[in-house]
Design a protein around this motif. Sequence first.
Motif, short mmCIF file in Angstrom:
data_model
loop_
_atom_site.label_atom_id
_atom_site.label_comp_id
_atom_site.label_asym_id
_atom_site.label_seq_id
_atom_site.Cartn_x
_atom_site.Cartn_y
_atom_site.Cartn_z
N ASN A 153 -8.26 5.40 14.23
CA ASN A 153 -9.34 5.80 15.33
C ASN A 153 -9.36 7.35 15.55
O ASN A 153 -10.43 7.70 15.53
N ILE A 154 -8.38 7.86 15.78
CA ILE A 154 -8.34 9.28 16.17
C ILE A 154 -8.80 10.07 15.04
O ILE A 154 -9.80 11.05 14.92
N ALA A 155 -8.32 9.66 13.64
CA ALA A 155 -8.95 10.21 12.29
C ALA A 155 -10.39 10.05 12.43
O ALA A 155 -11.12 10.94 11.70
N LEU A 156 -10.82 9.07 12.71
CA LEU A 156 -12.33 8.71 12.59
C LEU A 156 -13.00 9.63 13.56
O LEU A 156 -14.09 10.22 13.30
N VAL A 157 -12.40 9.64 14.73
CA VAL A 157 -13.09 10.58 15.87
C VAL A 157 -13.31 11.97 15.17
O VAL A 157 -14.27 12.80 15.18
N GLY A 158 -12.14 12.51 14.69
CA GLY A 158 -12.01 13.89 13.99
C GLY A 158 -13.03 14.03 13.00
O GLY A 158 -13.43 15.17 12.64
N GLY A 159 -13.17 12.98 12.24
CA GLY A 159 -14.22 12.86 11.09
C GLY A 159 -15.49 13.26 11.39
O GLY A 159 -16.45 13.59 10.57
N PHE A 160 -15.88 13.14 12.70
CA PHE A 160 -17.21 13.75 13.30
C PHE A 160 -17.28 15.53 13.05
O PHE A 160 -18.40 15.62 12.83
N ALA A 161 -16.07 15.81 13.21
CA ALA A 161 -16.42 17.30 12.58
C ALA A 161 -16.76 17.49 11.43
O ALA A 161 -17.50 18.38 11.10
N ALA A 162 -15.98 16.97 10.56
CA ALA A 162 -16.41 16.92 8.91
C ALA A 162 -15.49 15.72 8.28
O ALA A 162 -14.37 15.39 8.89
N LYS A 163 -15.97 15.04 7.28
CA LYS A 163 -15.43 13.69 6.80
C LYS A 163 -13.97 14.03 6.34
O LYS A 163 -13.24 13.14 6.63
N GLU A 164 -13.87 15.30 5.79
CA GLU A 164 -12.40 15.29 5.55
C GLU A 164 -11.38 15.58 6.27
O GLU A 164 -10.17 15.30 6.02
N VAL A 165 -11.66 16.00 7.71
CA VAL A 165 -10.85 15.87 8.81
C VAL A 165 -10.20 14.66 8.88
O VAL A 165 -8.94 14.44 9.44
N VAL A 166 -10.82 13.48 8.24
CA VAL A 166 -9.98 12.22 8.43
C VAL A 166 -8.72 12.28 7.94
O VAL A 166 -7.68 11.76 8.44
N VAL A 167 -8.67 12.90 6.66
CA VAL A 167 -7.39 12.96 6.19
C VAL A 167 -6.38 13.80 6.83
O VAL A 167 -5.29 13.41 6.96
N SER A 168 -6.88 14.90 7.14
CA SER A 168 -5.67 15.72 7.89
C SER A 168 -5.39 15.23 9.25
O SER A 168 -4.26 15.40 9.49
N THR A 169 -6.44 14.65 9.80
CA THR A 169 -6.07 13.88 11.14
C THR A 169 -4.94 12.69 10.99
O THR A 169 -3.77 12.43 11.70
N LEU A 170 -5.28 11.85 10.05
CA LEU A 170 -4.33 10.83 9.65
C LEU A 170 -2.85 11.41 9.46
O LEU A 170 -2.12 10.90 9.62
N GLY A 171 -3.09 12.68 8.71
CA GLY A 171 -1.57 13.22 8.52
C GLY A 171 -0.92 13.56 9.72
O GLY A 171 0.23 13.27 9.79
N THR A 172 -1.46 14.13 10.59
CA THR A 172 -1.06 14.48 12.06
C THR A 172 -0.65 13.15 12.64
O THR A 172 0.57 13.16 13.38
N ALA A 173 -1.44 12.03 12.70
CA ALA A 173 -1.50 10.91 13.38
C ALA A 173 -0.04 10.06 12.65
O ALA A 173 0.59 9.37 13.42
#
Lengths: 735, 77
Positions: free
Chosen positions: A629-649
């Motif tokens: 969910n956090i990754a998808l929220v981050g993906g609102f900034a830019a879709k590739e952020v989903v990947v980097s946020t999943l990394g953090t998560a």
Amino acid sequence: MSIAIALAGNPNAGKTTLFNELTGARQQVGNYPGVTVEKKQGTCVSEAGTFEIIDLPGTYSLTAYSLEEVVARDYLVNEKPAMVVNIVDASNLERNLYLSVQFMEMGIPVCLALNMMDVAQKRGIEIDVDKLSALLGIPVIPMVARTGKGKNELLAQVVKGIDKPAAPLLISYGQDIDKALDEMEKIITANQFLTDIYPARWVGLKYFENDAQILELGADRDKETAGKLMDIGEKLHRHMSATLDTHPEGMIADQRYGFINSVLKQNVIRFAHDRNRLQRSDQIDKVLTNRFLGPLIMVGVLAALYQFTFTYSALPVGWVEGLFSWISGVTDAALPDGLLKSMIISGIIDGVGGVMGFVPLIMFMFLGISFIEDSGYLARMAFMLDRVFRIFGLHGSSVMAFIISGGIAGGCAVPGVMAARTLKSPRERLATLLTVPFMNCGAKLPVYALLVAAFFPGKQATIMVILTLISWVGALLVAKLLRSTVIRGEATPFVMELPPYRFPTLKGLWIHTWERTWQYMKKAGTVILGISILIWAMMTFPGLDDKTKAQFESRRTAITDTAPAEVLTEIETADKDAELSPEAREVTSALAGIDGQESLTRLENSFAGRIGKTLEKVSYLAGFDWRTNIALVGGFAAKEVVVSTLGTAYSLGDVDPESTDSLGERLAKSPGWGPVTAFALMIFTIFYAPCFVTVVCISRETGSWKWAAFSVGFNTALAFALSVLTYQVGSLIVN
Amino acid sequence: MTVINLRQMKRNQTGIITSVKAQGEMGRRIRDMGIVPGKEITIQGRAPLYDPVALRIMGFTLTLRNNEADYIQVEVE
């Protein structure tokens, strides 16, 4: 004192070419108040004087049916330019004069710029300019806008013609209408009904034409008079349909053409050949719109446009990204660690940099599209594809926006949304704008790459084809849904000109491309900067309390304290790329592990993290936990952020979206993850809210935040429904 | 000399428009482009899926969807 003139004319008559020729780079682009119709202004300094030039939208007529025509008409009556320069295509004179006649009916001072004299000559068309001018009673200047020939004569004529009041042109619309018009004129003049704005007879004409704008204005001003005029109009309508099987609106158009014909027939125009003889352009069309070759060539052109936009722009995109990462590096070194640095780097530089990274892409895209549009090929594409797109309530021209957005995987919805400008029909355009974000843009690809590698190894190509099909089918069906609900309405008539093929001018291409790009860049500095900082704040605040921070710090100290001194010295003094001893590597990876856990805890505690946790209560239906969910929220900034946020998560610290092997392995081992979850997540990624840059573009292009908000809400709801369906059905099958 | 619907015209066939029945916006758009009684048109071709149709009028090329062409009657040889 500069002289205000308005440029008007049919699309494809060379209006923009003349405008560019007159004003050069001294142009400003904006919108007419309250509407999304583009307004171009420019200054022309010449021997004849200084002119303030307005480029009115290109139209074939002056009805109240299209926004462009209303805007043009309103501008002329409200702003009262000293002169309307009506540019007409000499090689297509008869139809072009239809608009001129309507200017003259309004009693507006007009002068004809008889453009493309060279083309007309080549086609064996001879025009008696003086006679045309005498019969119409307005100045006519022959010219070639592409080369600037006749430009000075035109400006000199404008100066000469100023302050000479023009009387409305009176033409006969047939006995019945003329008689009724006389009657109306008396009533209108006697009651001074709208006569402060429009000529009396013209107002009467509009009542016969059922002109929505004038009828509304009239009813507002003076209900009684308006009622009388309506009665006369209805009576005539009944009479004409009973006796002549026609109606006033049709008759008026017929008679305007009749008037034009009567002028041209007096030896004004001579054709050396049959004017319907096949031109070179028609011969090209025999190949380009051929039943079999046409579609093949179109696929080739689209592939070339795609290649041009995304491959050749890669180099300058790299420069821009390099520039921003350099700025980011310099800032990193110059500022002390802390919130301010984090905001400047992650909020401002990454945010604006991400947006500016699109600039070369947008420039290349507009350059390509302008070429296709100005050359005349776009109209042929619309012609060939209209039958398919019409089924879904779209228009043949929609194809361009879909392809650019990622109809061939890897595009970008930002230029895609902007490409929808080439659509002239408002409802079809809106439906296109709202569905192009479903295409698989380049930023969604890293998400797919990660999930496919982890859960569908070796099936990269198959899955990509499936995802591409799903996004197309989804987009077209949603377009159909929107067109039968919120954007319901008749299809806009297709009636479209196939202009002769022309080689676009470099100057025209450049001005076109640059002004669009500049508009986008201005947006990046304002709204987008703000939203970027907001997203950063959501993922940063409230941050960790001192106690938790101290805990992590003490764990780190515990490691560094126990490590042998020579190992610590080795780590401190080693070069970035140097190979470390096994002991030293153990220490660094232990430290990195703690850093990862700290950022995970921080993210979990942030507003975005809390949103993710709260959403888990529903998102489990689609198989998503709070990390996703956090990754998808981050993906609102830019879709590739989903990947980097999943990394953090998943506490891996920073993950490079380009190399995601370790993250993929981690996901594959995590409980709750499997092919079904991965597929549901990919479905969600296709359909959910567009990234905020796209959302800003949607609001700009539709002229309202309402549609932007709609696309965020509707798309996310749709994505959720589809991913729940995928997950639930998928789980049933797999288990 | 027979009067037929524009939709029924064949490629390269020429005819004179006798009437345009459409009203409202569609009628206006069609007439604005010069589709009025008395004008000569020639069918230039059809799109790969047989719709829309491209026709030649007053020296330029115009495209119409078939359901728009239905409103137009043409006198042909």
